[in-house]
Scaffold this motif. Sequence first.
Motif, mmCIF file in Angstrom:
data_model
loop_
_atom_site.group_PDB
_atom_site.id
_atom_site.type_symbol
_atom_site.label_atom_id
_atom_site.label_comp_id
_atom_site.label_asym_id
_atom_site.label_seq_id
_atom_site.Cartn_x
_atom_site.Cartn_y
_atom_site.Cartn_z
ATOM 1 N N ILE A 13 -34.304 71.374 54.711
ATOM 2 C CA ILE A 13 -34.179 70.054 54.128
ATOM 3 C C ILE A 13 -32.684 69.784 54.067
ATOM 4 N N SER A 14 -32.306 68.745 54.700
ATOM 5 C CA SER A 14 -30.873 68.527 54.747
ATOM 6 C C SER A 14 -30.364 68.156 53.362
ATOM 7 N N VAL A 15 -29.331 68.763 53.030
ATOM 8 C CA VAL A 15 -28.775 68.548 51.699
ATOM 9 C C VAL A 15 -27.404 67.935 51.886
ATOM 10 N N GLN A 16 -27.315 66.727 51.472
ATOM 11 C CA GLN A 16 -26.053 66.046 51.735
ATOM 12 C C GLN A 16 -24.953 66.520 50.820
ATOM 13 N N SER A 17 -25.269 66.569 49.570
ATOM 14 C CA SER A 17 -24.247 67.086 48.685
ATOM 15 C C SER A 17 -24.603 68.515 48.352
ATOM 16 N N LEU A 20 -24.812 71.157 42.987
ATOM 17 C CA LEU A 20 -25.599 72.042 42.147
ATOM 18 C C LEU A 20 -26.974 72.318 42.733
ATOM 19 N N LEU A 21 -27.584 71.294 43.253
ATOM 20 C CA LEU A 21 -28.954 71.509 43.712
ATOM 21 C C LEU A 21 -28.987 72.402 44.923
ATOM 22 N N GLY A 22 -28.072 72.161 45.783
ATOM 23 C CA GLY A 22 -28.061 72.960 46.997
ATOM 24 C C GLY A 22 -27.985 74.437 46.686
ATOM 25 N N ALA A 24 -28.568 75.827 43.666
ATOM 26 C CA ALA A 24 -29.623 76.268 42.760
ATOM 27 C C ALA A 24 -30.929 76.517 43.500
ATOM 28 N N LEU A 25 -31.153 75.733 44.496
ATOM 29 C CA LEU A 25 -32.449 75.813 45.152
ATOM 30 C C LEU A 25 -32.396 76.555 46.464
ATOM 31 N N CYS A 28 -35.262 78.197 48.297
ATOM 32 C CA CYS A 28 -36.533 77.721 47.754
ATOM 33 C C CYS A 28 -36.790 76.338 48.284
ATOM 34 N N LEU A 29 -36.420 75.352 47.518
ATOM 35 C CA LEU A 29 -36.724 74.010 47.982
ATOM 36 C C LEU A 29 -35.653 73.462 48.895
ATOM 37 N N LEU B 257 -33.580 62.317 51.970
ATOM 38 C CA LEU B 257 -33.307 63.663 51.524
ATOM 39 C C LEU B 257 -32.031 63.904 50.734
ATOM 40 N N PRO B 258 -31.159 62.974 50.689
ATOM 41 C CA PRO B 258 -29.897 63.337 50.036
ATOM 42 C C PRO B 258 -30.115 63.738 48.586
ATOM 43 N N ILE B 259 -29.306 64.605 48.192
ATOM 44 C CA ILE B 259 -29.379 65.003 46.796
ATOM 45 C C ILE B 259 -28.298 64.264 46.054
ATOM 46 N N MET B 378 -33.536 73.310 37.295
ATOM 47 C CA MET B 378 -32.312 73.744 37.948
ATOM 48 C C MET B 378 -31.428 72.574 38.292
ATOM 49 N N LEU B 451 -35.346 67.186 44.953
ATOM 50 C CA LEU B 451 -35.513 67.260 46.393
ATOM 51 C C LEU B 451 -34.635 66.252 47.094
#
Lengths: 422, 497
Positions: A13-17, A20-22, A24-25, A28-29, B257-259, B378, B451
Amino acid sequence: MEAELRSNTSTPISVQSPGLLGTALRGCLGSLDGACIEKLLLHCASALESNDVTLAQQVMWVLNNVASALGDPNQRLTSWFLRALISRASRVYPTSMNFNTGNALQRRLMSITELVAYVDLIPWHRFGFCASNSAIFRIIEGYSKVHILDFSITYCMQWPTLVDVLGKRPEGPPSLRITVPSVRPPVPPFLNVSSEEVGLRLANFARSRDVLFELRMIEADSPSSVKNSYCNSLLSKLNILDLDLMDDEALVINCQNWIRYLPEEHKDAFLNIIKGLNPRIIIIVDEDCDLNSSSSLAARITNGFNYLWIPFDSLETFLPKESSQRIEYEADIGYKIENIIGFEGSQRIERLECGIKLSQRMNNIGFSSVAFGEESVKEVKELLDEHASGWGMKQDNDMLVLTWKGHNSVYATAWVPNGYED
Amino acid sequence: MPVDLDNSSTVSGDASVSSTGNQNPPPKSAGKKKRNLPGMPDPDAEVIALSPKTLMATNRFVCEICNKGFQRDQNLQLHRRGHNLPWKLRQRSSKEVRKKVYVCPVAGCVHHEPSRALGDLTGIKKHFCRKHGEKKWKCEKCSKKYAVQSDWKAHSKICGTKEYRCDCGTLFSRRDSFITHRAFCDALAEESAKNHTQSKKLYPETVTRKNPEPDQKSPTVVDSHPPPPSPPSVALAPTPAISAETEPTKIVTSSVLPIRSSSESPENNAPEVIIEEAPRTIGFHVSLSGLSNDHSNNNGAYAGLFATSTASPSLYASSTPSPSLFAPSSSIEPISLCLSTSPSLFGPTIQDPPHFLTPLAPQPAMSATALLQKAAQMGSTGSGGSLLRGLGIVSTTSSSMELSNHDGASLAPGLGLGLPCSSGGSGSGLKELMMGNSSVFGPKQTTLDFLGLGRAVGNGGNPGGGLSALLTSIGNGGGIDLFGNAEFSGKDISRSS
């Protein structure tokens, strides 16, 4: 475990920023691998089972963001599972849904040459054909008459290669009769020509190979009749008279991806009947996965998800994501998934039984397994060499198992009634 | 003059990291030298770790005369001799040169560990390309892709050299396929009709050894394929339009998808669910019939269902029942699946706030719930981390985004998702559920999107404009067109009380 093994096919799942989430997860997600998707599917199913539509909807929403019919293998697989869950949801609450049941989904009808390409896209079918034909060829050595009772869903695609080698047999080709039921389970692939036409072409081909050939049909009742009566009708036709069995011909019974479609209560009956026909060999090939009629929905999701990724993953290795051949092939698997997840009771016809359980069943009924010879093993290996490198084969007692990246895919077994072992 | 032609001299200079050897204590005496297995280097060797860039750099040593590049200085020096230029080869030093081994720069790769270093630079380069590189070499004949050019060349030499050609023009690389095709192909039928007696001549097992024209190589079956079936609902068969329409797809992916960056996350730290008003109705209304028509919607099978995809009217709009998702052939009646619109059917609604946070029963659900909760927690540095927020289903302003009572019976054909709820002024029911409106989830409009599914940004004046932001970011701003029917777009769909 299964999902872990396939973490290399996980869905990033592409994570742009990468904040923290990137972090933390991570694991996992951030990267929804098979294990996470499987949990979400189970979560969704359990929500549906407990009428918690809200939760089901939320999980579907998440799943939907993972799923992609044109994405990577896990995304594609997920999209079919999600669809199956939605289909189930709509069926479980029939009074409230605007569901135009119509009839079973109609599928694309293939031309006969398209079917050849379909069957050979991956060795899923050909593995069974190859192992079976090799075993059959060996067992009928010396016979001048061969009769094959063929229970399969692939319209005689197995037989040209056998006819071909029979034509070259040192002692001369035998006469070959193949008997098929007139009705097949309503599962893909579907052909746009009649079985008669298939038989004509096969006979024509056999003639070119100097093999005397005849294709016969067991006329069972039409599929419009009640399911069980169709099965009963078929079983009642499996006798020496109706099948026109002859003493001097070698009888071969060939079941390719077919036993699973027998209702649970008829499986043993069928096997007992064919045992009584005194065959020289019985071949049983099926997918090595447990989805039998007693499995819970959760078990079916888990087993199905951890099994059906295999064709999706293998197609990824050589076909582009938008390949129509690939999409069609996957759609047919999706059709199965919908049946596995979406239906219960007699409507759920995909009642797979893994190879070990089938073997136990065969032993209980009074069959002994027959080993595939070295020649068969060699032929299968040569076949697999011509496909993607992920395919392999392993031998488990007398069973041959097609594997993808080490995971069991399809098993092939050969049997004789007890007391007829050579 | 012993000349050291191995690449170590040039390479070691490039080593970004050069450790003093293996972690294993080097044995004092090597004794009899055994041939090292791949990935089982001599423990005495110097371990060299090159950066990916250095590893992949090619032909850095360029001849000033002819501009020919070389990977190694030693090779350039040898080349310079041909130009009668001064050249210099490094002499093997009197001391025994320490063997060098190379590790893969990718952390986590088996060959990243010094104990599994590879003994030559070319080996590690090829490994790096094969395992971690892009497969940019594609065989024109069979579409197999290779990361290493030499692999591709080797394959290309044998690919298609053994082919079986049917009279119909179709080529096969595998004999089984050819035989089977041959048996059923029209060509045989026609031929045998003509030539009934000469059965021996009916073996047109032409094994060609020359490479035919590329255009003939692809099995004709592919060409003759009818439009593929619609894959799962949304999967959309590649029709000619698809290439033009794939771009929205991409947009969907990235925008869905961006966080949220932490700066956007609100200051609320209390991860609790506050429900002020129990929703009155929860419906779940799913219609799939319109989805298959949506070629730009490839990414989420049910993107339309959840309205995360583009809101362009054409997406869901189906004034005529579109080819059903379920039916590969357009002749099939569309089938619409709808989950109930009636609250009573589903029993528990979210009147019980923690309801959907508590696992319902089975173990798997438990863990999945835990997963979601964990994820929500989290990520929830700054927001009321309700599960829904965690899901990124964020709130919206009631004015612009009323998802309102929708008559399930008269569903529009293209309806992606009906969310019937009697939306009161304060907005109750499913709207809150899906949107995380404040009335349900507490005073704060903040959202958390673990997500990254709903991006509550770019909607300045809209405190909790997650979904609308999502929609605007994805589509063309017509995010209200959730029901996918052009007629229902905008305010028309909202029948707020």
